[in-house]
Design a protein around this motif. Structure first.
Motif, PDB file in Angstrom:
ATOM      1  N   GLY A 179      13.952  22.793   0.825  1.00  0.00           N
ATOM      2  CA  GLY A 179      14.179  22.251   0.199  1.00  0.00           C
ATOM      3  C   GLY A 179      15.127  21.882  -0.701  1.00  0.00           C
ATOM      4  O   GLY A 179      16.279  21.429  -1.340  1.00  0.00           O
ATOM      5  N   ILE A 180      13.743  21.946  -2.338  1.00  0.00           N
ATOM      6  CA  ILE A 180      14.421  22.040  -3.190  1.00  0.00           C
ATOM      7  C   ILE A 180      15.151  23.342  -3.409  1.00  0.00           C
ATOM      8  O   ILE A 180      15.774  23.003  -4.511  1.00  0.00           O
ATOM      9  N   LEU A 181      14.641  24.119  -2.772  1.00  0.00           N
ATOM     10  CA  LEU A 181      15.559  25.573  -3.338  1.00  0.00           C
ATOM     11  C   LEU A 181      16.835  25.779  -2.497  1.00  0.00           C
ATOM     12  O   LEU A 181      17.561  26.879  -2.852  1.00  0.00           O
ATOM     13  N   GLY A 182      17.204  25.406  -1.624  1.00  0.00           N
ATOM     14  CA  GLY A 182      18.107  25.509  -0.686  1.00  0.00           C
ATOM     15  C   GLY A 182      17.837  26.298  -0.074  1.00  0.00           C
ATOM     16  O   GLY A 182      19.227  26.839   0.550  1.00  0.00           O
ATOM     17  N   THR A 183      16.906  27.551   0.325  1.00  0.00           N
ATOM     18  CA  THR A 183      16.365  28.849   1.257  1.00  0.00           C
ATOM     19  C   THR A 183      16.504  27.457   2.372  1.00  0.00           C
ATOM     20  O   THR A 183      16.129  26.736   2.636  1.00  0.00           O
ATOM     21  N   HIS A 184      16.169  28.800   2.901  1.00  0.00           N
ATOM     22  CA  HIS A 184      16.060  28.613   4.819  1.00  0.00           C
ATOM     23  C   HIS A 184      14.805  29.655   5.229  1.00  0.00           C
ATOM     24  O   HIS A 184      15.510  31.067   5.283  1.00  0.00           O
ATOM     25  N   ARG A 185      14.056  28.688   5.385  1.00  0.00           N
ATOM     26  CA  ARG A 185      13.127  29.921   5.598  1.00  0.00           C
ATOM     27  C   ARG A 185      11.975  31.034   4.538  1.00  0.00           C
ATOM     28  O   ARG A 185      12.007  32.519   4.760  1.00  0.00           O
ATOM     29  N   LEU A 186      11.749  30.461   3.501  1.00  0.00           N
ATOM     30  CA  LEU A 186      11.613  30.703   2.007  1.00  0.00           C
ATOM     31  C   LEU A 186      10.980  32.469   2.539  1.00  0.00           C
ATOM     32  O   LEU A 186      10.860  33.633   1.439  1.00  0.00           O
ATOM     33  N   PHE A 187       9.597  32.285   2.378  1.00  0.00           N
ATOM     34  CA  PHE A 187       8.465  32.901   2.973  1.00  0.00           C
ATOM     35  C   PHE A 187       8.852  34.285   4.373  1.00  0.00           C
ATOM     36  O   PHE A 187       8.201  35.576   4.390  1.00  0.00           O
ATOM     37  N   MET A 188       9.478  34.477   4.886  1.00  0.00           N
ATOM     38  CA  MET A 188      10.064  35.215   5.982  1.00  0.00           C
ATOM     39  C   MET A 188      10.200  36.508   5.232  1.00  0.00           C
ATOM     40  O   MET A 188       9.445  37.782   5.993  1.00  0.00           O
ATOM     41  N   VAL A 189      11.013  36.888   4.358  1.00  0.00           N
ATOM     42  CA  VAL A 189      11.284  38.230   3.910  1.00  0.00           C
ATOM     43  C   VAL A 189       9.950  38.756   3.226  1.00  0.00           C
ATOM     44  O   VAL A 189       9.355  39.817   3.216  1.00  0.00           O
ATOM     45  N   PRO A 190       9.617  37.515   2.671  1.00  0.00           N
ATOM     46  CA  PRO A 190       8.431  38.342   1.408  1.00  0.00           C
ATOM     47  C   PRO A 190       7.293  38.736   2.651  1.00  0.00           C
ATOM     48  O   PRO A 190       6.762  40.097   2.299  1.00  0.00           O
ATOM     49  N   MET A 191       7.134  38.127   3.379  1.00  0.00           N
ATOM     50  CA  MET A 191       5.965  38.102   4.249  1.00  0.00           C
ATOM     51  C   MET A 191       6.223  39.716   5.272  1.00  0.00           C
ATOM     52  O   MET A 191       5.574  39.888   6.149  1.00  0.00           O
ATOM     53  N   GLY A 192       7.929  39.604   6.157  1.00  0.00           N
ATOM     54  CA  GLY A 192       8.194  41.013   6.812  1.00  0.00           C
ATOM     55  C   GLY A 192       7.264  40.424   8.404  1.00  0.00           C
ATOM     56  O   GLY A 192       7.163  39.016   8.789  1.00  0.00           O
ATOM     57  N   GLY A 193       7.021  41.302   8.501  1.00  0.00           N
ATOM     58  CA  GLY A 193       6.235  40.759  10.016  1.00  0.00           C
ATOM     59  C   GLY A 193       5.102  40.323  10.637  1.00  0.00           C
ATOM     60  O   GLY A 193       5.330  39.629  11.424  1.00  0.00           O
ATOM     61  N   SER A 194       4.298  40.571   9.269  1.00  0.00           N
ATOM     62  CA  SER A 194       3.232  39.352   9.704  1.00  0.00           C
ATOM     63  C   SER A 194       3.837  37.462   9.667  1.00  0.00           C
ATOM     64  O   SER A 194       3.160  36.833   9.717  1.00  0.00           O
ATOM     65  N   TYR A 195       4.967  37.200   9.057  1.00  0.00           N
ATOM     66  CA  TYR A 195       5.464  35.636   8.808  1.00  0.00           C
ATOM     67  C   TYR A 195       5.526  35.321  10.649  1.00  0.00           C
ATOM     68  O   TYR A 195       5.261  34.578  10.545  1.00  0.00           O
ATOM     69  N   VAL A 196       6.203  36.349  11.277  1.00  0.00           N
ATOM     70  CA  VAL A 196       5.731  35.897  12.874  1.00  0.00           C
ATOM     71  C   VAL A 196       4.596  35.889  13.614  1.00  0.00           C
ATOM     72  O   VAL A 196       4.333  34.648  14.257  1.00  0.00           O
ATOM     73  N   LEU A 197       3.768  36.970  13.103  1.00  0.00           N
ATOM     74  CA  LEU A 197       2.407  36.601  13.496  1.00  0.00           C
ATOM     75  C   LEU A 197       2.014  35.238  12.914  1.00  0.00           C
ATOM     76  O   LEU A 197       1.651  34.334  13.754  1.00  0.00           O
ATOM     77  N   LEU A 198       2.382  34.381  11.767  1.00  0.00           N
ATOM     78  CA  LEU A 198       1.569  33.350  11.553  1.00  0.00           C
ATOM     79  C   LEU A 198       2.599  32.369  11.891  1.00  0.00           C
ATOM     80  O   LEU A 198       1.591  31.278  12.871  1.00  0.00           O
ATOM     81  N   ILE A 199       3.727  31.816  11.866  1.00  0.00           N
ATOM     82  CA  ILE A 199       4.105  30.583  13.051  1.00  0.00           C
ATOM     83  C   ILE A 199       3.588  30.834  14.049  1.00  0.00           C
ATOM     84  O   ILE A 199       4.017  29.630  14.908  1.00  0.00           O
ATOM     85  N   GLY A 200       3.867  32.056  14.890  1.00  0.00           N
ATOM     86  CA  GLY A 200       3.590  32.132  16.389  1.00  0.00           C
ATOM     87  C   GLY A 200       2.173  32.030  16.486  1.00  0.00           C
ATOM     88  O   GLY A 200       1.571  30.490  17.285  1.00  0.00           O
ATOM     89  N   PHE A 201       0.738  31.755  15.310  1.00  0.00           N
ATOM     90  CA  PHE A 201      -0.005  31.075  15.398  1.00  0.00           C
ATOM     91  C   PHE A 201      -0.530  29.805  15.375  1.00  0.00           C
ATOM     92  O   PHE A 201      -1.253  29.087  15.226  1.00  0.00           O
TER      93      PHE A 201
END
Length: 398
Positions: free
Chosen positions: A54-76
């Motif tokens: 919300g502050i930066l105007g981005t969408h899923r800010l951590f997705m690119v830096p975290m790579g595939g682990s992002y899907v695992l984390l959100i899934g958890f």
């Protein structure tokens, strides 16, 4: 506050507050409570990403830096969210359908019952908003202009099929609505927390840390009184000049006379009722309820706080903790067995409050029951609770 073994105190924090060791005497509610507690805290780690988006105007800010682990984390997180919802539904059913007895004792008036239901329903709504937000985002990724592709999340990926016929703009509006409501809900929860029994989420940790390490029910001796007893039993005993001065007051009459730990315990109480359910006096029909002792102490503190803020103080400002909130009948029913302290999930000590109030009742106002006065007289005259001469002591064995 108390001093003592730092190692033991941190051990209490880890086992009682964080590990919820005492809860596991009843496995099913303990496991579900742990899932609700841990799940709610862990899932809301994602609030960091939501706020930064919300502050930066981005969408899923951590997705690119975290790579595939992002899907695992959100899934958890999503699996935890489902478990939190199931746990909250279970606890709502126990309170409102099964109507477990300890949740409907006389001290559990309309507000304490409503407070628990409000929090459980709020947690369900927050988890549903989180899952719906993700589901709308997953469905939007299947449109002609998907934007970033996160991959499929285990729960919201299934829910996304419900929005198959929605347009991209409608999905975006739904996702943003859930996004805003989730943030607003978490902030509202944080503002509501200090007014709710769920403040124990925070106070359980210092309460466990400052839990007394000496046996519960052990009262602190008053040197001046101890000196008088010694002189009574042995007039030849030398007087201790250091203990000549009498204390200003014996015991506690109001919350100002209680320790900071007593007051923190009152605000740390979860109102679960395990102490009252284990109390032999309560189970045999006496008026005593250790949970009510904690609730009354907190209510008296809140009344004093309101009095200090209001220009026109309430009419019951002279309604003190002793007699005004807690009666002598309740205090005298306590057997000092410490069952309430043993059963409390975070080691709170209603017994200490009871003993302090009862000490004032007996030593300041001489309002002990007749049977107690007989015992006190026997101890003074016969050096034992029984009405027999000390010369006949050997006969008591038989």
């Amino acid at each position: 506050m108390r001093s003592g073994s730092e190692r033991q105190r941190w051990r209490n924090v880890l086992l009682l507050a964080l590990g919820q060791k005492k809860m596991f005497r009843k496995w099913i509610p303990a496991v579900l409570h742990l899932l609700v507690y841990a799940g709610f805290l862990i899932i809301n780690i994602e609030i960091l990403e939501i706020v930064l988006d919300g502050i930066l105007g981005t969408h899923r800010l951590f997705m690119v830096p975290m790579g595939g682990s992002y899907v695992l984390l959100i899934g958890f997180f999503e699996i935890l969210a489902v478990l939190v919802i199931l746990g909250c539904v279970f606890f709502l059913a126990r309170r409102n359908i099964l109507r477990i007895r300890r949740f409907h004792s006389p001290e559990m008036t309309r507000w304490p019952r409503s407070d628990a239901n409000i929090i459980l329903l709020a947690e369900i709504v927050l988890m549903l908003l989180f899952l719906t937000m993700n589901a709308a985002d997953q469905a939007a990724q299947r449109t002609t202009n998907p934007g970033l592709r996160t991959g499929t999340f285990p729960v919201s990926g299934l829910l996304a099929t419900l929005f198959g016929g929605w347009s991209a703009s409608a999905l975006r509006a739904l996702e943003r609505t859930c996004w805003w409501l989730h943030i607003a809900g978490v902030l509202a929860f944080l503002n509501y927390l200090p007014y709710s029994k769920h403040l124990h989420i925070i106070l359980a940790f210092p309460a466990a840390y400052y839990k007394r390490l000496t046996p519960s029910g052990e009262m602190t001796n008053m040197p001046a009184v101890q000196r008088e007893v010694k002189l009574m039993l042995d007039p030849s005993a030398a007087a201790d000049s250091a203990s000549d001065a009498l204390p200003a007051k014996f015991g506690a009459r109001d919350v100002a006379d209680l320790s900071r730990k007593n007051l923190m315990d009152a605000y740390s109480c979860t109102e679960c009722g395990r102490c009252t359910a284990a109390c032999p006096a309560s189970q045999t029909g006496k008026r005593l309820s250790p949970r009510k002792i904690m609730m009354d102490t907190r209510d008296r503190l809140e009344t004093l706080g309101k009095t200090s803020r209001d220009a026109s103080p309430p009419q019951d400002q002279e309604k003190l903790l002793l007699d005004g909130y807690i009666s002598a009948e309740e205090l005298n029913a306590c057997t000092s067995c410490s069952a309430c302290v043993k059963e409390c999930p975070i080691g709170l000590d209603p017994l200490d409050i009871i003993l302090q109030l009862r000490r004032y009742l007996v030593m300041e106002e001489s309002r002990a029951p007749a049977a107690w006065n007989d015992m006190f007289g026997n101890i003074e005259n016969n050096r034992a609770p029984w009405k027999f001469s000390p010369d006949e002591r050997e006969q008591w064995i038989n």
